[in-house]
Design an enzyme around this catalytic site. Structure first.
Site, short mmCIF file in Angstrom:
data_model
loop_
_atom_site.label_atom_id
_atom_site.label_comp_id
_atom_site.label_asym_id
_atom_site.label_seq_id
_atom_site.Cartn_x
_atom_site.Cartn_y
_atom_site.Cartn_z
CB SER A 75 -0.91 0.03 1.23
OG SER A 75 -1.67 -1.15 1.31
N1 SAH Z 1 -1.04 -4.88 3.94
C1 SAH Z 1 -0.35 -5.16 2.71
C2 SAH Z 1 -1.18 -4.78 1.51
C3 SAH Z 1 -1.12 -5.84 0.50
S1 SAH Z 1 -2.33 -5.76 -0.79
C4 SAH Z 1 1.01 -4.49 2.71
O1 SAH Z 1 1.29 -3.67 3.59
O2 SAH Z 1 1.82 -4.82 1.84
C5 SAH Z 1 -3.65 -6.70 -0.10
C6 SAH Z 1 -3.37 -8.17 0.19
O3 SAH Z 1 -4.62 -8.74 0.56
C7 SAH Z 1 -2.85 -8.99 -0.97
O4 SAH Z 1 -1.65 -9.61 -0.61
C8 SAH Z 1 -3.95 -10.03 -1.20
O5 SAH Z 1 -3.47 -11.29 -1.58
C9 SAH Z 1 -4.61 -10.08 0.16
N2 SAH Z 1 -5.97 -10.59 0.17
C10 SAH Z 1 -6.99 -10.37 -0.71
N3 SAH Z 1 -8.09 -11.05 -0.34
C11 SAH Z 1 -7.77 -11.72 0.81
C12 SAH Z 1 -8.47 -12.60 1.69
N4 SAH Z 1 -9.76 -12.96 1.46
N5 SAH Z 1 -7.83 -13.08 2.76
C13 SAH Z 1 -6.53 -12.76 3.02
N6 SAH Z 1 -5.81 -11.95 2.23
C14 SAH Z 1 -6.42 -11.43 1.14
#
Ligand code: SAH
Length: 225
Positions: A75
């Site tokens: 993010s």
């Molecule tokens: N908090 C992260 C943001 C990553 S983007 C950071 O700081 O890098 C969002 C993430 O949510 C992705 O890795 C994606 O695979 C995950 N995601 C999407 N749907 C999900 C679900 N149902 N359960 C767990 N993770 C999920």
């Protein structure tokens, strides 16, 4: 002294990944309205360049989302700061659940602010990389799990704080059920192009729903990979 002030020179970085680069990013976040000094202090110290691939490390202190593989992104720093600030505004939660570990950066920021972080990721390879980063940085207060985070982590509930870093069409009841009565939830909600950052918090004996700002997150998907 905050949680990440004792990192070794090796992980602190040089040049484009140095302390100066982090200081400039934090100045920019302040200029863009982030006020919580606890959040700013942690982000000043946590080396974001270790949460992206080496080829992108020199861009880690730009205020922008970056690819982390598997079609996912780390993010934007401003969004991480805003969500953390929104979560802590009315008191510091003790135990926080994050859905969407991704690179692990948001979890590591939270781990510098609260006692215990639980984080759930549906893509195993991303979770493996995130866990390696937590170890390298000596972060001991994050527990993580490979699962569909829409189900939360019922065995560990209730949580004082819940943060989603992927956007669903609406808030999942399973997650609202795992929020402590006095807990705060922060989540992007809505379809691509029309997402809002939403906060649920206790107010006058009920749950108040606030819309904080427009955001752009990857979608919350079902099942695991
Ligand atoms: N908090 C992260 C943001 C990553 S983007 C950071 O700081 O890098 C969002 C993430 O949510 C992705 O890795 C994606 O695979 C995950 N995601 C999407 N749907 C999900 C679900 N149902 N359960 C767990 N993770 C999920």
């Amino acid at each position: 002294m905050s949680a990440y002030s004792r990192l070794t020179p090796e992980v602190r970085g040089l040049g484009m990944t140095s302390q100066r680069a982090r200081d400039r990013l934090v100045e920019r976040l302040q200029g863009d309205g982030i006020r919580d000094s606890r959040v700013l202090d942690v982000m000043r110290q946590l080396p974001r360049h270790l949460f992206v691939e080496e080829a992108l490390a020199t861009r880690a202190y730009e205020d922008t989302a970056l690819p982390i593989g598997q079609g996912q992104t780390i993010s934007q720093p401003w969004v991480v700061a805003r969500m953390s600030e929104a979560l802590l505004e009315f008191g510091t939660p003790r135990r926080v659940l994050e859905i969407g570990t991704g690179s692990g950066y948001q979890a590591a920021v939270l781990a510098g602010l609260v006692e215990q972080v639980h984080t759930v990721e549906r893509i195993e390879e991303l979770l493996r990389n995130a866990r390696r980063r937590f170890r390298k940085l000596g972060i001991a207060n994050i527990r993580s799990k490979h699962d569909d985070g829409r189900l939360g982590w019922p065995e560990e509930a209730p949580f004082d704080g819940i943060v989603l870093t992927a956007a669903g069409a609406q808030l999942e009841n399973a997650l609202l059920d795992q929020l402590a009565p006095e807990g705060v939830l922060v989540a992007p909600v809505g379809p691509a192009g029309r997402q809002q950052l939403v906060r649920i918090r206790p107010h006058d004996g009920a749950r108040l729903r606030e819309v904080l700002c427009p955001v752009s997150f990857v979608p919350l998907l079902s099942g695991v990979l």
